[in-house]
Design a protein around this motif. Structure first.
Motif, PDB file in Angstrom:
ATOM      1  N   MET A   1       0.853  -1.178   0.000  1.00 33.70           N
ATOM      2  CA  MET A   1       0.000   0.000   0.000  1.00 33.70           C
ATOM      3  C   MET A   1       0.898   1.241   0.000  1.00 33.70           C
ATOM      4  N   PRO A   2       0.608   2.194  -0.894  1.00 35.64           N
ATOM      5  CA  PRO A   2       1.395   3.437  -0.891  1.00 35.64           C
ATOM      6  C   PRO A   2       1.255   4.171   0.442  1.00 35.64           C
ATOM      7  N   GLN A   3       2.349   4.701   0.931  1.00 39.06           N
ATOM      8  CA  GLN A   3       2.359   5.364   2.235  1.00 39.06           C
ATOM      9  C   GLN A   3       1.591   6.677   2.246  1.00 39.06           C
ATOM     10  N   SER A   7      -7.145   8.054   4.704  1.00 33.18           N
ATOM     11  CA  SER A   7      -7.986   6.963   5.219  1.00 33.18           C
ATOM     12  C   SER A   7      -8.937   6.403   4.155  1.00 33.18           C
ATOM     13  N   ALA A   8      -9.536   7.273   3.332  1.00 33.89           N
ATOM     14  CA  ALA A   8     -10.452   6.786   2.288  1.00 33.89           C
ATOM     15  C   ALA A   8      -9.700   5.949   1.252  1.00 33.89           C
ATOM     16  N   GLY A   9      -8.531   6.408   0.851  1.00 32.65           N
ATOM     17  CA  GLY A   9      -7.718   5.671  -0.112  1.00 32.65           C
ATOM     18  C   GLY A   9      -7.240   4.342   0.448  1.00 32.65           C
ATOM     19  N   VAL A  39      -7.560   9.351  -5.957  1.00 34.01           N
ATOM     20  CA  VAL A  39      -8.787  10.053  -6.338  1.00 34.01           C
ATOM     21  C   VAL A  39      -9.821   9.932  -5.219  1.00 34.01           C
ATOM     22  N   THR A  40      -9.906   8.770  -4.602  1.00 30.42           N
ATOM     23  CA  THR A  40     -10.823   8.568  -3.478  1.00 30.42           C
ATOM     24  C   THR A  40     -10.482   9.523  -2.337  1.00 30.42           C
ATOM     25  N   ASP A  41      -9.198   9.679  -2.062  1.00 32.34           N
ATOM     26  CA  ASP A  41      -8.774  10.632  -1.027  1.00 32.34           C
ATOM     27  C   ASP A  41      -9.141  12.063  -1.410  1.00 32.34           C
ATOM     28  N   LYS A  42      -8.969  12.404  -2.683  1.00 28.82           N
ATOM     29  CA  LYS A  42      -9.304  13.753  -3.156  1.00 28.82           C
ATOM     30  C   LYS A  42     -10.803  14.009  -3.009  1.00 28.82           C
TER      31      LYS A  42
END
Length: 120
Positions: A1-3, A7-9, A39-42
């Motif tokens: 998982m990218p650091q 939380s959404a991402g 994109v989810t985080d955005k």
């Protein structure tokens, strides 16, 4: 998982990678999933910002227009749908519900904006 994921991402990454595909075997899907998580985080960030903003703002000609954050959330949701579509994942019950909620949110926002403009 990218650091760098929020939380959404992270939630999207975890739910997608649990059962759907082997990361080491499908590197291009890892890249697409990484973008989808960002994109989810955005979207989550934009929605937080949107809470304290009005539905409409004055445009360049002093006319009421939909707030740019609403349009940007809609655009980002479309981008997310495209990215997830490229992964070729079967929809889970959660994803189906998320799509329904996304459509409902867009319709609700448009309805509020229309009611506001009609009432003036």
């Amino acid at each position: 998982m990218p650091q760098s994921l929020g939380s959404a991402g992270k939630r999207l990454w975890t739910t997608t990678t649990l059962d759907e595909f082997e990361l080491k075997a499908e590197l291009q899907k890892v890249e697409i999933l990484t973008h989808a998580c960002r994109v989810t985080d955005k979207i989550a960030e934009l929605k937080r910002s949107q809470r304290s903003e009005p539905l409409t703002v004055l445009g360049s000609a002093r006319q009421l227009t939909i707030h740019p954050l609403i349009a940007e959330v809609r655009f980002q949701r479309g981008l997310l749908a495209q990215l997830l579509g490229k992964l070729g994942l079967p929809d889970t019950d959660e994803q189906i519900e998320a799509k329904r909620e996304a459509v409902s949110a867009v319709r609700r926002d448009a309805s509020k904006a229309a009611k506001f403009q009609v009432g003036q």
